[in-house]
Motif scaffolding. Structure first.
Motif, PDB file in Angstrom:
ATOM      1  N   GLU A  25      12.101  11.303  -1.003  1.00 27.77           N
ATOM      2  CA  GLU A  25      10.618  11.438  -0.652  1.00 27.77           C
ATOM      3  C   GLU A  25       9.626  11.243  -1.969  1.00 27.77           C
ATOM      4  N   ARG A  26      10.116  11.780  -2.905  1.00 27.39           N
ATOM      5  CA  ARG A  26       9.635  11.601  -4.085  1.00 27.39           C
ATOM      6  C   ARG A  26       9.653  10.263  -4.640  1.00 27.39           C
ATOM      7  N   ALA A  27      10.871   9.418  -4.331  1.00 28.92           N
ATOM      8  CA  ALA A  27      10.884   8.241  -4.751  1.00 28.92           C
ATOM      9  C   ALA A  27      10.089   7.348  -4.021  1.00 28.92           C
ATOM     10  N   ALA A  33       2.710   4.907  -4.508  1.00 26.62           N
ATOM     11  CA  ALA A  33       1.454   4.916  -5.603  1.00 26.62           C
ATOM     12  C   ALA A  33       1.600   3.958  -6.595  1.00 26.62           C
ATOM     13  N   ARG A  34       2.597   3.461  -7.148  1.00 30.85           N
ATOM     14  CA  ARG A  34       2.596   2.246  -8.001  1.00 30.85           C
ATOM     15  C   ARG A  34       1.984   1.038  -7.191  1.00 30.85           C
ATOM     16  N   ILE A  37      -1.759   1.327  -6.859  1.00 28.05           N
ATOM     17  CA  ILE A  37      -2.570   1.387  -8.326  1.00 28.05           C
ATOM     18  C   ILE A  37      -2.492  -0.274  -8.788  1.00 28.05           C
ATOM     19  N   GLU A  38      -1.349  -0.814  -8.506  1.00 29.67           N
ATOM     20  CA  GLU A  38      -1.236  -2.304  -8.709  1.00 29.67           C
ATOM     21  C   GLU A  38      -2.390  -3.187  -7.755  1.00 29.67           C
ATOM     22  N   SER A  39      -2.255  -2.846  -6.714  1.00 29.80           N
ATOM     23  CA  SER A  39      -3.197  -3.786  -5.732  1.00 29.80           C
ATOM     24  C   SER A  39      -4.610  -3.547  -5.968  1.00 29.80           C
ATOM     25  N   PHE A  40      -5.109  -2.358  -6.190  1.00 21.65           N
ATOM     26  CA  PHE A  40      -6.519  -1.861  -6.636  1.00 21.65           C
ATOM     27  C   PHE A  40      -6.695  -2.052  -8.062  1.00 21.65           C
ATOM     28  N   GLU A  41      -5.867  -2.305  -8.894  1.00 18.02           N
ATOM     29  CA  GLU A  41      -5.967  -2.387 -10.275  1.00 18.02           C
ATOM     30  C   GLU A  41      -6.678  -1.236 -10.816  1.00 18.02           C
TER      31      GLU A  41
END
Length: 92
Positions: A25-27, A33-34, A37-41
């Motif tokens: 689940e952590r993975a 999350a990554r 972060i990338e899609s919303f910069e």
């Protein structure tokens, strides 16, 4: 009735399964999350807020120059107007 050894074995197996599920689940959470972060910069400051420096508290003045009105707290290097003079004469 189950024995202590059986209960401990069950506990160990359950803890192992919990660790496996938590790892999976952590993975997944990290991948999500990554992607967000990338899609919303998003920046680090946006995610965690800017660290603000603690404001220095100014110390109260202990000494005053009667000519210029400048003050000194008694901390740090003594001002030029106090050099060679008895600082107690300038105490506030």
């Amino acid at each position: 009735m189950t024995s202590l050894a059986e209960l401990i074995a069950q506990k160990d197996e359950l803890e192992r399964r919990i660790a496996d599920v938590r790892k999976e689940e952590r993975a997944n959470a990290l991948t999500q999350a990554r992607a967000l972060i990338e899609s919303f910069e998003l920046s680090v400051d946006e995610l965690f807020g800017k660290k603000q420096k603690a404001a220095k508290a100014s110390l109260p003045a202990k000494y005053r120059d009667p000519v210029s009105g400048k003050t000194w707290s008694g901390k740090g290097r003594a001002p030029q107007w106090l050099e060679g003079k008895n600082k107690e004469d300038f105490a506030i």
